[in-house]
Write a protein that holds these residues in place. Structure first.
Motif, PDB file in Angstrom:
ATOM      1  N   UNK A 197      53.980  38.707  44.854  1.00 53.52           N
ATOM      2  CA  UNK A 197      54.404  39.756  43.929  1.00 53.52           C
ATOM      3  C   UNK A 197      53.592  39.621  42.650  1.00 53.52           C
ATOM      4  N   UNK A 198      53.142  40.757  42.121  1.00 52.68           N
ATOM      5  CA  UNK A 198      52.378  40.706  40.874  1.00 52.68           C
ATOM      6  C   UNK A 198      52.742  41.888  39.985  1.00 52.68           C
ATOM      7  N   UNK A 199      52.684  41.660  38.695  1.00 56.76           N
ATOM      8  CA  UNK A 199      52.831  42.741  37.719  1.00 56.76           C
ATOM      9  C   UNK A 199      51.472  43.147  37.168  1.00 56.76           C
ATOM     10  N   UNK A 200      50.414  42.437  37.605  1.00 53.78           N
ATOM     11  CA  UNK A 200      49.056  42.737  37.164  1.00 53.78           C
ATOM     12  C   UNK A 200      48.424  43.775  38.079  1.00 53.78           C
ATOM     13  N   UNK A 201      47.268  44.272  37.693  1.00 55.84           N
ATOM     14  CA  UNK A 201      46.490  45.057  38.630  1.00 55.84           C
ATOM     15  C   UNK A 201      46.050  44.127  39.758  1.00 55.84           C
ATOM     16  N   UNK A 202      45.797  44.693  40.940  1.00 56.30           N
ATOM     17  CA  UNK A 202      45.409  43.853  42.070  1.00 56.30           C
ATOM     18  C   UNK A 202      44.092  43.129  41.771  1.00 56.30           C
ATOM     19  N   UNK A 233      43.755  39.186  41.911  1.00 51.46           N
ATOM     20  CA  UNK A 233      42.787  38.550  42.801  1.00 51.46           C
ATOM     21  C   UNK A 233      41.932  37.542  42.057  1.00 51.46           C
ATOM     22  N   UNK A 234      41.493  37.880  40.864  1.00 51.36           N
ATOM     23  CA  UNK A 234      40.707  36.941  40.067  1.00 51.36           C
ATOM     24  C   UNK A 234      41.530  35.691  39.733  1.00 51.36           C
ATOM     25  N   UNK A 235      42.800  35.883  39.380  1.00 52.66           N
ATOM     26  CA  UNK A 235      43.670  34.742  39.079  1.00 52.66           C
ATOM     27  C   UNK A 235      43.888  33.878  40.314  1.00 52.66           C
ATOM     28  N   UNK A 236      44.088  34.529  41.470  1.00 55.30           N
ATOM     29  CA  UNK A 236      44.315  33.773  42.697  1.00 55.30           C
ATOM     30  C   UNK A 236      43.082  32.963  43.085  1.00 55.30           C
ATOM     31  N   UNK A 237      41.901  33.537  42.903  1.00 54.82           N
ATOM     32  CA  UNK A 237      40.665  32.801  43.209  1.00 54.82           C
ATOM     33  C   UNK A 237      40.571  31.542  42.368  1.00 54.82           C
ATOM     34  N   UNK A 238      40.970  31.652  41.105  1.00 50.95           N
ATOM     35  CA  UNK A 238      40.947  30.484  40.223  1.00 50.95           C
ATOM     36  C   UNK A 238      42.031  29.484  40.613  1.00 50.95           C
ATOM     37  N   UNK A 239      43.249  29.966  40.863  1.00 48.87           N
ATOM     38  CA  UNK A 239      44.362  29.076  41.196  1.00 48.87           C
ATOM     39  C   UNK A 239      44.117  28.327  42.509  1.00 48.87           C
ATOM     40  N   UNK A 240      43.486  28.979  43.475  1.00 48.01           N
ATOM     41  CA  UNK A 240      43.238  28.366  44.779  1.00 48.01           C
ATOM     42  C   UNK A 240      41.959  27.526  44.786  1.00 48.01           C
ATOM     43  N   UNK A 241      41.210  27.555  43.698  1.00 49.89           N
ATOM     44  CA  UNK A 241      39.925  26.869  43.696  1.00 49.89           C
ATOM     45  C   UNK A 241      38.998  27.425  44.758  1.00 49.89           C
ATOM     46  N   UNK A 242      39.039  28.760  44.936  1.00 49.41           N
ATOM     47  CA  UNK A 242      38.276  29.399  46.008  1.00 49.41           C
ATOM     48  C   UNK A 242      36.770  29.281  45.762  1.00 49.41           C
ATOM     49  N   UNK A 243      36.035  29.023  46.832  1.00 45.40           N
ATOM     50  CA  UNK A 243      34.571  29.054  46.786  1.00 45.40           C
ATOM     51  C   UNK A 243      34.042  30.441  47.085  1.00 45.40           C
ATOM     52  N   UNK A 260      42.883  31.340  53.073  1.00 48.81           N
ATOM     53  CA  UNK A 260      44.149  31.930  52.627  1.00 48.81           C
ATOM     54  C   UNK A 260      44.041  33.438  52.734  1.00 48.81           C
ATOM     55  N   UNK A 261      44.978  34.031  53.465  1.00 52.23           N
ATOM     56  CA  UNK A 261      45.065  35.484  53.632  1.00 52.23           C
ATOM     57  C   UNK A 261      46.159  35.981  52.691  1.00 52.23           C
ATOM     58  N   UNK A 262      45.787  36.816  51.716  1.00 51.29           N
ATOM     59  CA  UNK A 262      46.746  37.165  50.668  1.00 51.29           C
ATOM     60  C   UNK A 262      46.835  38.676  50.489  1.00 51.29           C
ATOM     61  N   UNK A 263      48.073  39.134  50.255  1.00 47.58           N
ATOM     62  CA  UNK A 263      48.351  40.544  49.963  1.00 47.58           C
ATOM     63  C   UNK A 263      49.290  40.585  48.773  1.00 47.58           C
ATOM     64  N   UNK A 264      49.089  41.560  47.883  1.00 47.76           N
ATOM     65  CA  UNK A 264      49.941  41.668  46.705  1.00 47.76           C
ATOM     66  C   UNK A 264      50.818  42.909  46.781  1.00 47.76           C
ATOM     67  N   UNK A 265      52.044  42.781  46.253  1.00 50.73           N
ATOM     68  CA  UNK A 265      52.963  43.898  46.168  1.00 50.73           C
ATOM     69  C   UNK A 265      53.597  43.884  44.788  1.00 50.73           C
ATOM     70  N   UNK A 266      54.020  45.027  44.318  1.00 49.22           N
ATOM     71  CA  UNK A 266      54.642  45.110  42.998  1.00 49.22           C
ATOM     72  C   UNK A 266      56.165  45.042  43.067  1.00 49.22           C
ATOM     73  N   UNK A 267      56.699  45.294  44.249  1.00 46.36           N
ATOM     74  CA  UNK A 267      58.158  45.273  44.440  1.00 46.36           C
ATOM     75  C   UNK A 267      58.534  44.027  45.238  1.00 46.36           C
TER      76      UNK A 267
END
Length: 277
Positions: free
Chosen positions: A222-227, A231-241, A185-192
């Motif tokens: 889109x995120x309201x968190x710090x990147x 990223x930590x949340x996404x790793x958990x949500x995706x079950x990333x190894x 998964x290739x992911x980028x975060x934006x605030x807007x």
């Protein structure tokens, strides 16, 4: 491109045994040579030399620390031999940790390091040495969380993309892992939510990966968190190894001043992270 030579940092921390087993398993899986490197820890050397100077025994304490490094190297050799690895060696080095690892990594494709454990003495020095290494090392660094005791699985990989040179370097360095992964998964975060300016760049990177045999899912979230927290949340949500990311896309002093993704991952990682600067 394949990883044909691995370098693993050996130390006296409780996580060393698990890190050694991970290095052995990866070397076996990839058919790679593996080198165990046991530098004399600079913080401990300074501490013991300062204490020894009062008693006039600097040479003895330095020799004791080097002896411990040699014991770690010999233990690594025995474990590699017991595992039946065809190609391995070990080195005990007098040089400080960051300098030793950066120099020795020039002869390897990938460096394996452990995340500093905040419960251990010299944590701040270990974290600072790791940051210095990430900035100076010419090779990618695979960081193993100090709580990670199981074998490393590399089936589900999350690539954090911010468009920086460091991000591209890390993605390129990780190609051997990405090609073998079951899901990328290739992911980028934006605030807007209305900002789609990064999407064409993400699409080009996804297409580039596809040409290398890596079908990647693209996420433009889109995120309201710090990147870092996102990223930590996404790793958990995706079950990333594994997480793949560039290290210190800004100057280190700027990351310390404003907070940075690299520092967040170094102190709070929950899965292995492959970083390149």
């Amino acid at each position: 491109m394949n990883y044909r030579s691995l370098l693993v940092h050996l130390d006296a921390t409780p996580a060393n045994a698990a890190r050694t087993q991970i290095a052995i398993a990866l070397a076996r899986s990839w058919g790679a040579h593996v080198t165990g490197l046991a530098p004399v820890t600079a913080a401990e050397l300074q501490q013991f030399q300062s204490a020894a100077a009062l008693d006039g025994h600097i040479a003895g304490t330095t020799a004791a620390l080097l002896g411990r490094a040699e014991d770690l190297a010999q233990e690594f050799v025995l474990r590699c031999d017991a595992a039946g690895l065809p190609s391995f060696d070990a080195v005990a080095d007098r040089a400080p940790t960051a300098d030793s690892l950066a120099q020795q990594a020039q002869g390897a494709d990938l460096l394996l390091m452990g995340q500093p454990d905040p419960s251990l003495p010299h944590y701040k020095q270990a974290l600072s040495a790791l940051e210095g290494l990430l900035l100076s090392c010419a090779r990618p660094v695979l960081l193993i969380p100090y709580t990670h005791l199981d074998p490393v699985r590399l089936r589900r990989v999350l690539v954090a993309w911010d468009g920086s040179r460091e991000s591209l370097r890390a993605t390129t360095d990780a190609l051997p892992v990405l090609k073998a992964a079951e899901n990328v998964t290739l992911v980028h975060w934006r605030t807007d939510a209305q900002d789609s300016s990064a999407l064409p760049h993400l699409t080009r990177v996804r297409d580039w990966l596809a040409r290398h045999g890596v079908p990647a899912e693209l996420r433009h979230d889109v995120t309201t968190l710090s990147v870092g927290d996102a990223l930590l949340n996404a790793a958990s949500d995706h079950g990333a190894d594994l997480v793949v990311m560039g290290a210190y896309g800004h100057a280190r002093w700027a990351e310390r001043l404003f907070g940075g993704v690299s520092r967040t991952l170094l102190t709070s990682m929950t899965v292995p992270v492959l970083m390149s600067h």
